[in-house]
Design an enzyme around this catalytic site. Sequence first.
Site, short mmCIF file in Angstrom:
data_model
loop_
_atom_site.label_atom_id
_atom_site.label_comp_id
_atom_site.label_asym_id
_atom_site.label_seq_id
_atom_site.Cartn_x
_atom_site.Cartn_y
_atom_site.Cartn_z
N ARG A 168 -0.97 -3.46 1.55
CA ARG A 168 -2.34 -2.90 1.66
C ARG A 168 -3.37 -3.97 2.02
NH1 ARG A 168 0.38 -0.04 2.04
NH2 ARG A 168 0.88 1.76 0.81
N SER A 246 -6.32 6.78 -2.63
CA SER A 246 -6.15 5.93 -3.81
C SER A 246 -7.33 4.97 -3.91
CB SER A 246 -4.87 5.11 -3.70
OG SER A 246 -3.78 5.96 -3.54
N GLU A 345 -9.20 -0.41 -3.53
CA GLU A 345 -8.75 -0.26 -2.14
C GLU A 345 -9.88 -0.05 -1.13
OE1 GLU A 345 -4.95 2.08 -1.40
OE2 GLU A 345 -6.27 2.89 0.15
#
Length: 355
Positions: A168, A246, A345
Site C-alpha cells: 500500500r 479501508s 490509508e
Amino acid sequence: MNFEESLRENVALAAMTTLGIGGAARYFADVGTTEALRAGIEWARSRRLPLFVLGGGSNIVVADSGFPGLVLRMSIGGIETRDLGDQVLVTAGAGEEWDSLVERCVANNWAGFECLSGIPGRVGATPIQNVGAYGQETSETLTSLQALDLVTGNVVELNAVDCEFGYRTSRFKTRDRDRFVIARVTYRLTVNGKPAVRYPELQGFLAERGVNDPSLADVRDAVLTIRRRKAMVIDPADADSRSVGSFFVNPVVTVDELERIRHRLACEELPVFPVSEDHMKLSAAWLIERAGIQRGYAHGNVGTSTKHALAIVNRGGGTAREVIQLKELILRRVLDLFDIALATEPVFIGFESSA
Ligand SMILES: Cc1cc2nc3c(=O)[nH]c(=O)nc-3n(C[C@H](O)[C@H](O)[C@H](O)COP(=O)(O)OP(=O)(O)OC[C@H]3O[C@@H](n4cnc5c(N)ncnc54)[C@H](O)[C@@H]3O)c2cc1C
C-alpha cells in the site's frame, strides 16, 4: 478544453469524493491533456497557490475549510493496447475509470487485474498506494508510467522498480510525495492467463460454489460479490459505501514483534497472514474491534461501517472534523491496547490551513 476554459472558482469538493465530505477548492479545473496540465501548474505557480492533483476522490479526506489553492482533476483519457503474443501491453490515460478498464481486460481474457475488480477511482492513482486487493497488486502488472516531474518540469518515464512499490505504498506516497503527476500507466497482462486465486477468502468463496477451475470472469464476479457484502464497492443505495474504503492499513510486524503482542494479549487467536519468512500481516479490522470500536460505531454523523470496522463512513451530514476525531480515537485505542501504531490509508487535504 484548455486549462483557462475549464478553470472555475469556489468549487465544492465533497461531491467529487466518495466520502462526500469537505469544503470547496478555491480554484478547480479538469485537465484532459498534458498541455492543460502544464498550463494549470504554471498558473498556480505564478500565483503561489498550492496545487492538489485529484483523481476519482476515493482515497482522500478533504478538510471542512476546503483547499486554498488549485485542484486539478486528472481527466486524461485513452486506452491503447500492444499485442506481444501471449502477453499484451495496456496503456491507459490517468483519467480512465479503473474498474471499467478491469472489466474490459477481464472480458478480453487478459489476466492480471481480475482481483482488483470493484476498486473505485481512476487509473492515475493506482500506482500511488500500489492499489491491491484479494491477493493482487498494481505492482505485479505495471511496467512503466509517464509522469510530469514538478521539480524539473520534464515528462519522465518510470518503470516498476523506479516506483519503489511496497505494501500500500510507493515513492509517490513517501519520498517523492506530490512530485510527479501521472499522465499514463502501462500494464502487462497475460493473454488467456489463469486468474490469481491466492487469497483464502476468495478460495473459500469459489470452493463453496463448487468452482474448481475459475475463469477470469468467475473471479471478477466472486470479488465483486465479496466486496459488495462489505460495502467495498460504491453503491449509492448502500450508505456504508460512503467511505474511502479501508481507513487503516493492515500492520506488518516481525515475528518477534508478533510474539510480544501475543504475550501481551495472553492469547493465540490473533489472525495473521505471512508476508515473508520473518514478517506477518495483522488484521487492522480485528485490532480495531478488539480495541472496542465495533462495526456500526457512531461518532456524531460519522462512524465505522456496519459491515467492516476498517471503514469510516459518512452517515449523512458528517464533517471532516468528526472523521479526524474518530480516526484519533481508533489510533489511540489500538495503541493503548496492543502497542501498535496503525497507519492511515487516505490522503488528507487542506488540513494544514484549517483550525
Ligand atoms: C469503497 C472503496 C473501496 C476501496 N477499496 C480499495 C482496495 O480494495 N484496495 C485499494 O488499494 N484501495 C481501495 N480503495 C481506495 C481507492 O479507491 C484507491 O486508492 C484508488 O486508487 C484511489 O483512486 P482515485 O482516483 O479516487 O484517487 P484520489 O482519491 O483522487 O487521490 C488519491 C491520491 O492519489 C493522488 N493522485 C490521483 N491521481 C493522480 C495522478 N494522476 N498523478 C499523481 N497523483 C495522483 C492524489 O493526489 C491523492 O494523493 C477503496 C476506496 C473505496 C471508497
